[in-house]
Design an enzyme around this catalytic site. Sequence first.
Site, PDB file in Angstrom:
ATOM      1  N   ASP A 495       0.855  -1.179   0.000  1.00  0.00           N
ATOM      2  CA  ASP A 495       0.000   0.000   0.000  1.00  0.00           C
ATOM      3  C   ASP A 495       0.896   1.235   0.000  1.00  0.00           C
ATOM      4  O   ASP A 495       2.113   1.138   0.206  1.00  0.00           O
ATOM      5  CB  ASP A 495      -0.897  -0.037   1.245  1.00  0.00           C
ATOM      6  CG  ASP A 495      -1.813   1.164   1.343  1.00  0.00           C
ATOM      7  OD1 ASP A 495      -2.355   1.566   0.305  1.00  0.00           O
ATOM      8  OD2 ASP A 495      -1.983   1.693   2.454  1.00  0.00           O
ATOM      9  N   ASP A 944      -5.123   5.797  -4.071  1.00  0.00           N
ATOM     10  CA  ASP A 944      -4.895   7.198  -4.406  1.00  0.00           C
ATOM     11  C   ASP A 944      -4.884   7.398  -5.915  1.00  0.00           C
ATOM     12  O   ASP A 944      -4.868   6.447  -6.691  1.00  0.00           O
ATOM     13  CB  ASP A 944      -3.573   7.662  -3.794  1.00  0.00           C
ATOM     14  CG  ASP A 944      -3.680   9.064  -3.233  1.00  0.00           C
ATOM     15  OD1 ASP A 944      -4.493   9.841  -3.773  1.00  0.00           O
ATOM     16  OD2 ASP A 944      -2.967   9.383  -2.270  1.00  0.00           O
ATOM     17  N   VAL A 995       4.335  -0.938 -15.216  1.00  0.00           N
ATOM     18  CA  VAL A 995       3.006  -0.780 -15.792  1.00  0.00           C
ATOM     19  C   VAL A 995       2.119  -0.075 -14.776  1.00  0.00           C
ATOM     20  O   VAL A 995       2.101  -0.446 -13.597  1.00  0.00           O
ATOM     21  CB  VAL A 995       2.402  -2.146 -16.181  1.00  0.00           C
ATOM     22  CG1 VAL A 995       0.911  -2.013 -16.499  1.00  0.00           C
ATOM     23  CG2 VAL A 995       3.133  -2.715 -17.388  1.00  0.00           C
ATOM     24  N   VAL A 996       1.390   0.947 -15.239  1.00  0.00           N
ATOM     25  CA  VAL A 996       0.480   1.706 -14.386  1.00  0.00           C
ATOM     26  C   VAL A 996      -0.942   1.465 -14.871  1.00  0.00           C
ATOM     27  O   VAL A 996      -1.225   1.596 -16.070  1.00  0.00           O
ATOM     28  CB  VAL A 996       0.808   3.216 -14.427  1.00  0.00           C
ATOM     29  CG1 VAL A 996      -0.123   3.980 -13.502  1.00  0.00           C
ATOM     30  CG2 VAL A 996       2.263   3.450 -14.044  1.00  0.00           C
ATOM     31  N   GLY A 999      -8.054   1.641 -11.189  1.00  0.00           N
ATOM     32  CA  GLY A 999      -9.121   0.715 -10.826  1.00  0.00           C
ATOM     33  C   GLY A 999     -10.211   0.627 -11.881  1.00  0.00           C
ATOM     34  O   GLY A 999     -10.767  -0.458 -12.115  1.00  0.00           O
TER      35      GLY A 999
END
Length: 1402
Positions: A495, A944, A995-996, A999
Amino acid sequence: MSFGQDGDGEEAGGKSKATTLLNRRRRPVLDDEPVAWFDSKIRLPVEVLYQKYILELLLRQRPLPPSKDGRHVPLRASHERPLIDERRGQAYISNSIRSSRYTVWDFLPKQLAFQLTRLSNFYFLCVGVPQTIPGLSTTGNYTTILPLMFFVLLTMVKEGYDDWRRHRMDNVENNQTARVLREWNPVSDGKAPERSFSSAMSSVLLSQRHSASQAERNEPEPDQDEDTELHWAQIMWHNIKVGDLVKLRRDEAIPADLVLLYATGENAIAYIETMALDGETNLKSKTAPTPFQTCHSIAGIKNCAAEFVLEDPNRDLYDFNGRATVGDATIPLTLNEVIYRGSILRNTTYAIGLVINTGEECKIRMNANHHPTAKKPRLERYANQVVLTLIVYVVLLSVGLSMGYNMWHSRYEQHAWYLNNAYVGYDEIVIGFLIMFNNVIPLALYVSLEIMKLGQMMMIHSDLEMFDEETNTPMICNTNTILENLGQVSYILSDKTGTLTENIMRFRKMSVAGIAISHRIGAEEGRKSSDGRPLGPSRSGSTRSGTVVGVAQALEGAELRNEKKMHFAVEDVELSTLRAPVNETRRPALSSRRSTSGASTVSTTPQDPGAVTTADLIEYMRSRPTSALAQQARDFILGLALCHTALPETAEDGHIKFQASSPDELALLKAAQDLGFMLIQRSSQSITLIETDSTGREERRTYEVLDVIEFSSKRKRMSIVVRCPDGRIWLLCKGADSVIVPRLQQAALASRKSHEVRRSIQIEREQQRRSAQMEPRNSFGARPSFTIRRGSSMDIRPDPSRTTLDVPKPNREVRKHTRSLDVPGRSMPYPAALDAASVADDGTVFTRCFKHLDEFASEGLRTLLFAHKFIPAAEYSGWKKLYHDATTSLVNRQERIEAAAETIEQGLDLLGASAIEDKLQKGVPETIDKLRRANIKIWMLTGDKRETAINIAHSARICKPESDLFILDVTKGDLEGQMRGVNMEFQTGCLHSVVVIDGQTLAVVEAEVTLKHLFYTLITLVDSVICCRASPAQKAGIVKAIRARIPDALTLAIGDGANDIAMIQASHVGVGISGKEGLQAARVADYSIAQFRFLQRLLLVHGRWNYVRTAKFVLSTFWKEMFIYMAQACYQRQDGYTGTSLYENWSLTVLNTLFTSLCVIVPGIFEQDLKAETLLAVPELYVFGQKNMGLNIRKYLKWMVLATAEGMIIWFVSWAALKLNKFGDNGLFALGDICFSLAILWTNYRLLVLETHYKTIIVGISFLVTVAGWWAWNLLMSGIYSANLSPYDVKYGFTKTFGNDPNWWFALIIVFAILLVMETMYKSLKRYLMVAGVWPRCGLASRVRAAHGSNAEELDVSIWQEMEKDPAVWARLKSLANGERYWGVQDDDLTIGATMSRNDDD
C-alpha cells in the site's frame, strides 16, 4: 434505471454457482489459473457436487437472484416490523459481521478434514490403525496412533484459540453503539439483560473513548432532539437494520451503508474520511439531497415521506445508482449522497442518514476476503515430496524384506524342527515391516517442528533492531507456522499511504518568475539560526502573532546574513547534508503511453548554500515591494491562501487549526501562513486573511467568494472566483501542468517550451539508460553489490556504479563559504538571482518553470501549477448566469458545470508552481533498493490517484532512473491494443519496466475474459506494477492472480489500513504496519511491524535464517532416521528377515525424544549461517531461499545417500568387530547397543558440531547433555531392567559384561573415527575445489564465469563464512550494511584465496 447486479457478485439471472464452477473447469486457458490435472479431475468436480447437492439442495443455500427493480427502502420514522428483502423473501440480514473462519458447529468437522488430509497425518493414520491390531506390530500397538491424536488435538486447540480471538475482535466491532431513531421502548435499546464479558468491556472502552472525544469538543452528551413518541437511542451496531435512521456526530464511525439525509455543513455538506475503504487521505464531500433538508429533527423526519429504490449490494466502491421519490418528484442518487460503512464523519457537527445496506452486504465487507483459508508454509510442499519418496522407499524396503523372508522360509525355516508352525503370512510380514520402518518418516518431526518455530518466533520478537523507539512498538508475530516463507518472497505488494509514506505533507519548494525557491520556514522542525533561535513557528498551530513571528524571524535571518556579508560565514554542518543527493526519479509524461523515468542532472536542493529560500524572497519583497517579481510573488502566495476549500477553526487557546479536505491543501495553507498570509475566517460568501506587509504590520482583508469550481478527477484542477478588497474580480486556478498549460494566454509558447524541456530531459534519460545497460549485472539482471574475480586477481570489490548504498559516513567539519551579495551602489540582503529574474520574458519563465517542475518531481515532490486572471465585471455577469443554470440543472449537472468552467478557465497567466513533499517513512528508498537487489519485485497497490502514486513510486525508487513507464488507460480506447503494444515493447528490450493501471481500467479488464488473460499474462513479465484507485477486492484479486499465474512465486502484501486486509489475507505472507490508519491490518496480518524499513531485516535476515534453519531441520531429521534405521534393515539378513529389531524397544521408543531431539531443535532455533551484517550488505544472498537451495530433491538425495553409506559403515564395521574380536557379550543387545551408541554419538556430533556454523554455549550444552544422557540411560537400563527371558540381555550388560570389554569400546572409537575422517576429507576437498572455481556443483556455465568473475549469490555459503572471518572484509561488509562506503581498505587488497589463507593461518 436498471439494477441488475446481485448482491453476491454472481452472474446475472441467478446462475447456479455449480454451473459457474463447471464452466470454469471447461475454460482453463482463458481463466486466471492454469488448471492442473488434480484440480480439473478431482477438486473442481467435487466442489460442483458439494455446491449442488449439499449447499443448494440440502442446506438451501442458493445464489441470490437480482431484484426486479432494485432494493426498496421507505423513509419512515419507525417501522412496526423489519423490512423484507425480496430476494430472500425474509428480513434483510443483520448488521453483524464475522471475520472468523469457524463456528461452534463446523469447527470440529472442518478441522478434522483439514488435519487428516495433510499428507503426513494421513500417512501416520494409515500406519497407526493397522498397528493397533494385535499380532501385527513388533514395536507396540499404540506408539503411532496416540502421538498422532495428541499432535492433531494440540494443533486444533491452537487453531481454535486463534479463531476465538477473531470472534472477540468481531464482538468489539459489533458491540459498538450508534444513535438510532427508536420509539420510547426499553427493549428497543438493543441491550440484553445479561451481556458477555467481552461485550461489556468493549462497550466500556467505547464509551470512555466517546466521552473523551466529547470532552475535547466541549459538547454536551444528552441529545436535545426528542419527541413524545421517538428519541435517539444508543443501539449496538449488530441491532441496526435496513430502514433505520442514524444520527452521527463528528469523528464517529459509520455503522452501515447510509444515504445522507441531512448535514450541518454549509449547503448540507458532510465531510467523510474514507481511508479505511480506499486508502485515500483526502476528505470526501457528501451532499444531502435538497428535498430532505427538513430531516434535521425528529419532527421533520416524521413529516417527510419518501421511498428509495437502490441498486443491489455489490463491490463497486466508485459507483452507485439509485433514486428517491418524494411526493411526485423523483431525484437521482449517486455516490455523492451515499456514505459507506468504515468511513468516519469529519468536520461536520452531526449528520443524519438512512440505512440501506447492513452487515456482510456493506461495501467494505463485500470487498473483504471472507473466511480466508489457513496459510501453509511453502517448504511443506517440498517436505511432502520428500515424504512421498520415503513412503515409496519404506514400501519397497518392506516388500523386499518380506521376499527375503519367503526365501529364508523355503531354504531354512521349513526344515528346522524347532520352527514348526511358525510361518507368518506374506501380508502379515509386509505390514509388520511397514510398522517397523514407519519411523523413517518420524512423527516427532512435526512435534519438534512446532517447538522449533516457537523458538524462532521468540528470536524474532527479541530483535531490538525491529523495535520502533518513537512509537514504542515492537515487532509482533501473529502466527509462527509460516516463518520460513519470509525467506522465499518474490513479490511484495505494498500500500502507499501510511505504509510507504507518513501521510505528512510539507510545502518544500516553489517556482516564481523562473526562480526556484526553497521553503525552510515551518518546514524544517527544530532548525535554528546561528544564535540558537528557532527559525519559523511550530507546526502544531499558530496564533495571529505567530504569523508575524514567522515573518520577523525570516527577516532577522536575512539581516543576520547581511551583517556578516563582509566576513566568512562559519557553519558547523555535516558533509552529508551539503552533498546533493543523486536524483533517480522524474515527473512522468502522462500524456504519452510510454515514458522514461530518470533523474534530472540540474537540481537545486534546500541544502545548497546558494539556493534561494523563502526568507530571501521575503527580504526582497520588503526591500523592493513595487518590483514585478515582488508583485508576482505576492499574488502567488495570496493564491495559496485563497484557492482552497479549507476551513479555519479557532481553539480556546487562540491557535488556529485548519480543516482541509486534503493534506495538500493543509500544507499550502501553512506555507501561506509562514509567508505572511494567514486564513482566519471562511464562510460560503467570504474569506478573511491577516496579511503581514513588508514592515511586519498586520492588516485584515476580506475577499468575497463569488464562485468555487471544485476539483474532480476528470478536471484535475480547482478554481475560485473572488472579489478583491479593491473591487476587482479575480480568478485563481490550480491544477496539474497538463491541464493548466493549455489554458494559459500564451498556451502555444508554453506548450512549445514544455516540449523542448521534455525532449532535452528525454535525451538525458536515454543516455542514462544506455549507461545503465552497460553496467555489470548479476544472475537475475540487477546491479551486483559485489563483483568477485578469481584467478590472479580475485578481488572482492564493491560495484563502482552502485550509488544507493554507497553513502559516505557522515562526519562533521568546519566549512567556510562566502556569498557575493554586493551590487554597485547598493548593499543587498538577498541573493542576486532575485534581481536577475526575467518576469516579463514569458519564454524564459516557461522554460525555467518546466525544468523546475521536473526537478521537483524527480525528488518525489507533488507539483501544482497556479494561474490567474482578472475578469471584467460584464464578462463575469454573463458567465455567472451560465454557471448558475448549470449548478441548478437536474439533468447532466456535472457535465454542464464542467462545460461552464471550461469557458471561464481560459486566457490565464502563469503565477508559479508549488512542490509539496509527501514525506516517505524513514529508510523507504534504501529498503526498496535492497529488496530489489534481493530479486524481489515491488508493486504498489493504492486507492490514491494516478499522479500521486507515480510520484511516490519515483521517490521511493519503485521506479528507477532507467525505468520504462507504460500507462494503461481505458479512457484512451483500444485497451487490448495498448496491452499488445506494451508486450511488443518488452520484446524490444526493457531494462526495468513499470506498468500503471487504475481501478476503472482494471474493472474493464476483469469484465472481459480475453483482456483478463492478456493483462494477467502481461504483468508477470514486468518488474513493477502501480495500481491506483484500486478497491480492496481489486487489490486482493491482483494478489490471487500472481499466485495463480506464477505458482512458484511467493507473495507478501503489506499495508496498514482496513482496506489492505483483503490483500494481506490473500497473500502467502501478510505484514501489517501499526500506522496512522489504525491497527486493523496489524491485527489480522501474520506479522506486524512499526515501519516499512524493518521489512528488509525481517526478510533478508530473519527470513533467510528461518528458511535455512527449517530446511536444515527437515533434512537433518530425515537424514538421522535413515541413518539410524539403515543398520536395522541390514541386520534383517542375520535374523532370517523375521522382523526382529536390532535395537532394544525402550531405547527405540525414547530415541527421538531424549537423544536426537536437541540436535535438530537447537540449530533450528539459533543457527545463523551468515551474520546479519553480511545479509544486509549483500542482499543477493536472499535468492538462496527463492531458488529453494536449502531443500530440494537433489540436496535431499545427497543427504539420503550419505545416510545410507554411513549407516552401512556402522553396521558392517560393528558386525566385523563382533566376529573378529568376540565381545565379552556376544548377544543381540551388545551388538545393537554399539550400533545405537554410534548412531546417537555421530548424529549429535555431525549436526551440532560439524553442520552448525553459529556455535553458542547452548549448542555445546546440548551436545554434552545428550551424550552424557545416553550413557546415563545405559546405566539406568542395566540396573532396573528385569532379568527375564528375552533376546535383549540388558540386565547388567553395560555395567558388567560388554561395557567392561575394551574391544567393544575400541570398535566404537574406530567406527566413529572412520566417519569423522570421511566427513573431514569431503569438506576439505569441497572447499579447495570451490576456491578454484571447479566444484562440480557449479556446472560448465558457472565455471566459465568463474574465470572472469562471479556474482555474490553464486558463491557457496562456506566461502562467505570464510570471508566473514577476515577483518578487512568484515569491516567492509559492516559499512555496507549500514548504508555506507567503507574507506579504510583499498579495493585491491583482498582476494578470496588470500582471505582463506589468512584464516587458515589464524
